[in-house]
Design an enzyme around this catalytic site. Structure first.
Site, PDB file in Angstrom:
ATOM      1  N   ASP A 185      -4.394 -20.849 106.591  1.00 17.93           N
ATOM      2  CA  ASP A 185      -4.340 -19.501 106.020  1.00 17.93           C
ATOM      3  C   ASP A 185      -4.153 -19.538 104.505  1.00 17.93           C
ATOM      4  O   ASP A 185      -4.924 -18.927 103.747  1.00 17.93           O
ATOM      5  CB  ASP A 185      -3.174 -18.727 106.637  1.00 17.93           C
ATOM      6  CG  ASP A 185      -3.581 -17.950 107.881  1.00 17.93           C
ATOM      7  OD1 ASP A 185      -4.732 -17.500 107.950  1.00 17.93           O
ATOM      8  OD2 ASP A 185      -2.743 -17.802 108.783  1.00 17.93           O
ATOM      9  N   LEU A 186      -3.115 -20.214 104.061  1.00 14.70           N
ATOM     10  CA  LEU A 186      -2.820 -20.235 102.626  1.00 14.70           C
ATOM     11  C   LEU A 186      -3.872 -21.012 101.854  1.00 14.70           C
ATOM     12  O   LEU A 186      -4.245 -20.629 100.741  1.00 14.70           O
ATOM     13  CB  LEU A 186      -1.434 -20.840 102.392  1.00 14.70           C
ATOM     14  CG  LEU A 186      -0.261 -20.063 103.006  1.00 14.70           C
ATOM     15  CD1 LEU A 186       1.047 -20.789 102.757  1.00 14.70           C
ATOM     16  CD2 LEU A 186      -0.193 -18.650 102.452  1.00 14.70           C
TER      17      LEU A 186
END
Length: 403
Positions: free
Chosen positions: A181-182
């Protein structure tokens, strides 16, 4: 200019001041990207649905006082919220009016969703040919997995990341930090900034994208290198490093430390600090290849020595001798009492109209000439800026009509 001097001619505006971002994204990957753009000075307008807005407002993380979760608050500072129903003609019309004065659109829907809503790249480009349209999805816009659900856990599993996490012989685990995600948020930010530079040169906007799958796989640098070098799938090795040894966490008398003796110089100094000349002479540890081959045996030898003193005692002696080392700390220590965290402004606070004083991680982006503000505006309430933004839009259109 000396390193400790600040340029007196620097502007108070952020590096991306003047850029307008329409943020259709939600939860983590997209909001992380747009928060970085907002930290850098872009005007980020978060377009939210009229029912509950960003999913993370209600269904993720911890809610303390109001309905907005701390998960939402951690990813949406420096943004303005506008409520528009993109499923309705009036909402889409308003969105396209905003598109005319925007530079960037960011979305992280499943592939095909923006087309069904009528706000995909082709539709947006028809209104503003200079737009940079940026997408994050679970597995990309093409390929056999394109329509798979986009979850960090699934991306970590399907890229091999989970197969190398944890200790040997144990069940697969995921990285506690959501790297897919990041990582996707960071990679999309880089792609957007590249497209902004290219547009300055060519005058043309473009479509850019990345995915959770590609982000997690792109970070598997050492693992892919090991596979292509040996022909064998890498296995879990705990905190150790695939390319050098000793480079890992080891227990002390009262906790754990990490050491990075990843070359011959540091290895010899480490042995001196440990008063262990026998390890230098041991043929099992004679060079890095030998130490990698005998990594577990080496760790046991070092462990026996490190257990005789405390973490702080060892770290002090190792750093004084020049060996890279550090204690393993928990987040309470890092976020409340670490002087370096404070010095680097990595904990900030904002005054939220409902939650009051709220703490968050600061920006890791340090620009001397156009610094990121250490006093951000709080994450917006749902629809907080709808009237303001649409009023400005009406004024702009009225002024344009009178020209």
């Amino acid at each position: 200019m000396a390193e400790d001097q600040i340029d007196p001619d620097r502007t108070n505006e952020g590096a991306l001041a003047g850029l307008r971002v329409l943020d259709l994204s939600q939860v983590m990957s997209g909001p992380y990207c747009t928060m970085m753009l907002a930290d850098l000075g872009a005007d980020v307008i978060k377009i939210e649905s009229p029912d509950a807005g960003d999913q993370s407002r209600r269904s993720w993380g911890y809610s303390v006082i109001g309905e907005d979760s701390r998960a939402f608050l951690s990813l949406n500072r420096n943004k303005r919220s506008v409520v528009l129903d993109l499923k309705a003609d009036a909402g889409r019309d308003r969105f396209f009016e905003l598109v005319r004065s925007a530079d960037i659109v960011v979305e992280n829907f499943r592939p095909g969703t923006t087309t069904r809503l009528g706000v995909d790249y082709d539709a947006v480009r028809a209104v503003n040919p200079k737009i940079i349209y940026a997408s994050i999805s679970g597995f990309g816009q093409t390929g056999p997995y394109a329509n798979y659900p986009g979850y960090d856990l699934i991306a970590q599993a399907m890229t091999g990341v989970m197969s190398v996490m944890g200790e040997p012989g144990r069940a697969p685990i995921k990285s506690a930090i959501p790297i897919a995600d990041l990582g996707a948020g960071m990679f999309l930010t880089i792609a957007i900034l590249g497209a902004v530079v290219a547009r300055g040169r060519t005058g043309d906007g473009q479509y850019v994208e990345t995915s959770l799958f590609e982000a997690a796989l792109a970070m598997s640098v050492w693992e892919s290198t090991e596979f292509w070098s040996t022909g064998k799938s890498p296995q879990p090795i705990g905190s150790a490093n695939r390319m050098s040894a000793p480079y890992q966490a080891l227990a002390t008398k009262d906790g754990y430390l990490t050491i990075g003796a990843n070359n011959e110089k540091f290895w010899r100094i480490l042995c001196d600090v440990l008063d262990a000349p026998d390890l230098i002479a041991d043929p099992r540890f004679i060079d890095n290849d030998a130490r990698l081959t005998n990594r577990e045996i080496l760790a046991a030898e070092l462990q026996a020595r490190f257990r005789t003193r405390t973490t702080d005692e060892w770290v002090e002696d190792l750093l004084a001798a020049g060996v890279p080392a550090g204690p393993i700390r928990d987040y309470q220590q890092v976020l409340t009492s670490d002087p370096h965290t404070r010095a680097r402004e990595m904990v900030i606070s904002f005054d939220h109209p409902v939650e009051g004083t709220t703490y968050a991680l600061g920006s890791p982006l340090k620009l001397r000439g156009t610094p990121v503000s250490s006093h951000p505006s709080p994450p917006p309430l749902l629809g907080e800026h709808t009237e303001e933004v649409l009023h400005d839009l009406t004024d702009h259109q009225t002024g344009r009509a009178g020209d």
